[in-house]
Design an enzyme around this catalytic site. Structure first.
Site, short mmCIF file in Angstrom:
data_model
loop_
_atom_site.label_atom_id
_atom_site.label_comp_id
_atom_site.label_asym_id
_atom_site.label_seq_id
_atom_site.Cartn_x
_atom_site.Cartn_y
_atom_site.Cartn_z
N ASN A 9 0.86 -1.18 0.00
CA ASN A 9 0.00 0.00 0.00
C ASN A 9 0.90 1.23 0.00
O ASN A 9 1.50 1.56 1.01
CB ASN A 9 -0.88 -0.07 1.26
CG ASN A 9 -1.72 1.19 1.46
OD1 ASN A 9 -1.80 2.03 0.57
ND2 ASN A 9 -2.32 1.30 2.63
N LYS A 11 0.15 4.30 -0.28
CA LYS A 11 -0.47 5.47 0.35
C LYS A 11 -0.22 6.74 -0.48
O LYS A 11 -0.14 6.67 -1.70
CB LYS A 11 0.03 5.61 1.79
CG LYS A 11 -0.18 4.34 2.60
CD LYS A 11 0.04 4.51 4.07
CE LYS A 11 -0.18 3.19 4.79
NZ LYS A 11 -0.02 3.25 6.22
N HIS A 95 -9.49 1.22 4.89
CA HIS A 95 -8.22 1.36 5.61
C HIS A 95 -8.42 2.27 6.83
O HIS A 95 -9.20 3.22 6.77
CB HIS A 95 -7.16 1.95 4.67
CG HIS A 95 -5.79 1.89 5.26
ND1 HIS A 95 -5.36 2.81 6.18
CD2 HIS A 95 -4.78 1.00 5.11
CE1 HIS A 95 -4.11 2.48 6.55
NE2 HIS A 95 -3.75 1.40 5.91
N GLU A 97 -6.76 4.58 8.05
CA GLU A 97 -6.53 6.01 7.84
C GLU A 97 -7.77 6.68 7.28
O GLU A 97 -8.09 7.82 7.61
CB GLU A 97 -5.30 6.20 6.91
CG GLU A 97 -4.01 5.97 7.69
CD GLU A 97 -2.86 5.40 6.86
OE1 GLU A 97 -2.89 5.48 5.63
OE2 GLU A 97 -1.93 4.86 7.49
N GLU A 167 -5.39 -4.99 10.55
CA GLU A 167 -4.34 -4.00 10.76
C GLU A 167 -4.61 -3.26 12.08
O GLU A 167 -5.39 -2.30 12.10
CB GLU A 167 -4.33 -2.99 9.62
CG GLU A 167 -4.08 -3.60 8.27
CD GLU A 167 -3.50 -2.58 7.30
OE1 GLU A 167 -2.38 -2.79 6.86
OE2 GLU A 167 -4.16 -1.57 7.03
N GLY A 173 2.55 2.14 10.81
CA GLY A 173 3.51 3.23 10.66
C GLY A 173 4.21 3.61 11.95
O GLY A 173 4.87 4.65 12.03
N SER A 213 3.43 -2.24 10.26
CA SER A 213 4.88 -2.32 10.41
C SER A 213 5.47 -3.68 10.04
O SER A 213 6.38 -4.17 10.70
CB SER A 213 5.29 -1.93 11.84
OG SER A 213 4.91 -0.59 12.12
N GLY A 235 4.94 1.23 4.75
CA GLY A 235 6.28 1.82 4.63
C GLY A 235 7.29 0.97 3.88
O GLY A 235 8.01 1.46 2.99
P1 PGA Z 1 2.87 0.22 7.64
O1 PGA Z 1 1.42 0.42 7.01
O2 PGA Z 1 3.42 -1.07 7.08
O3 PGA Z 1 3.65 1.42 7.24
O4 PGA Z 1 2.69 0.11 9.12
C1 PGA Z 1 0.53 -0.65 6.81
C2 PGA Z 1 -0.77 -0.16 6.24
O5 PGA Z 1 -1.26 0.89 6.67
O6 PGA Z 1 -1.35 -0.79 5.36
#
Ligand code: PGA
Length: 252
Positions: A9, A11, A95, A97, A167, A173, A213, A235
């Site tokens: 992803n 983002k 998601h 976010e 998640e 993140g 993460s 990330g």
């Molecule tokens: P992250 O994000 O690997 O940076 O923690 C995962 C996601 O939001 O899908």
């Protein structure tokens, strides 16, 4: 029985040129992978150009969001059909976010899931609890509401085109991954919910990805868990080296 799936992803990252560069590096690094399904989700503006770079490499393209209508007066939105037209085979939906920053609720998320499936695309439904919810012992309740809400009115047949991503919000993140055991516990709970909503066969064939993460150094332990069928990577999906290593996880 469940084919592993690793999804990146991206983002709100990368210009079109940068996205093309990353996609080209992934095509080169992953061209021979067949045991694991691979998905990348660039920004909308890069989708079409990345699709051209992927060509017939074993990488599928996903969008990070969609709107649950085919066309009409919905300024600023994109339908699953338009995303399919741009080369997508999948859409990430719900998601955290978007749930947090854009106040998406389970009803809207469910409508997006339905429209995505109707349009012939794979739906990747994201669920997960916040730190406060986990600390107040509300995790199971929250997951249950998100799963039931997100999957409302779907048939068992439609579930064949749906992947769930667990998640935990506190792990996204932050560099704090859920332990292998914490993740397995949540995945097994989610599989039980799917069984309750549908049937044992649907639950057994439903892929549940872990996200939060995920990195080259923790993916192997996560993928060794019985109910973890893949990863949704943020990330670490932004660099070819890390993402390729994650796709080529080693089952311990
Ligand atoms: P992250 O994000 O690997 O940076 O923690 C995962 C996601 O939001 O899908």
């Amino acid at each position: 029985m469940r084919k592993p799936l690793i999804a990146g992803n991206w983002k709100l990252n990368k210009t079109i040129t940068q996205a093309e560069e990353l996609a080209a590096a992934l095509v080169a690094g992953l061209k021979d992978v067949s045991a694991t399904e691979i998905i990348i989700a660039p920004t909308f503006t890069a989708l079409n150009r990345v699709a051209a770079i992927i060509g017939d490499a074993p990488i599928q393209l996903a969008a990070q969001n969609c709107y649950p209508q085919e066309s009409g007066a919905f300024t600023g939105e994109l339908s699953p059909l338009m995303l399919k037209d741009a080369g997508c085979g999948a859409v990430i939906i719900g998601h955290s976010e978007r749930r947090q920053l854009l106040a998406e609720d389970d009803q809207l998320i469910n409508a997006k899931v339905k429209k995505t499936l109707e349009s012939g695309l794979l739906a990747i439904l994201c669920v997960g609890e916040t730190l406060a919810e986990r600390e107040c012992d509300e995790m199971l309740e929250v997951l249950s509401a998100q799963i039931k809400g997100g999957l409302a009115d779907l048939s068992a047949e439609q579930m064949a085109n749906l992947v769930i991503a667990y998640e935990p919000v506190w792990a996204i993140g932050t560099g704090k991954t859920a332990t292998d055991e914490q993740a397995q516990e949540a995945h097994s709970f989610i599989r039980g919910l799917v069984q309750g909503l549908f049937d044992p066969a649907t639950a057994q064939s439903c892929r549940i990805l872990y996200g939060g993460s995920v990195k080259p150094d923790n993916v192997d332990g996560l993928m060794a868990q019985d109910d973890i069928d893949g990863a949704l990577v943020g990330g670490a999906s932004l660099t070819a080296e890390d993402f390729c290593r994650i796709v080529k996880f080693e089952k311990k």
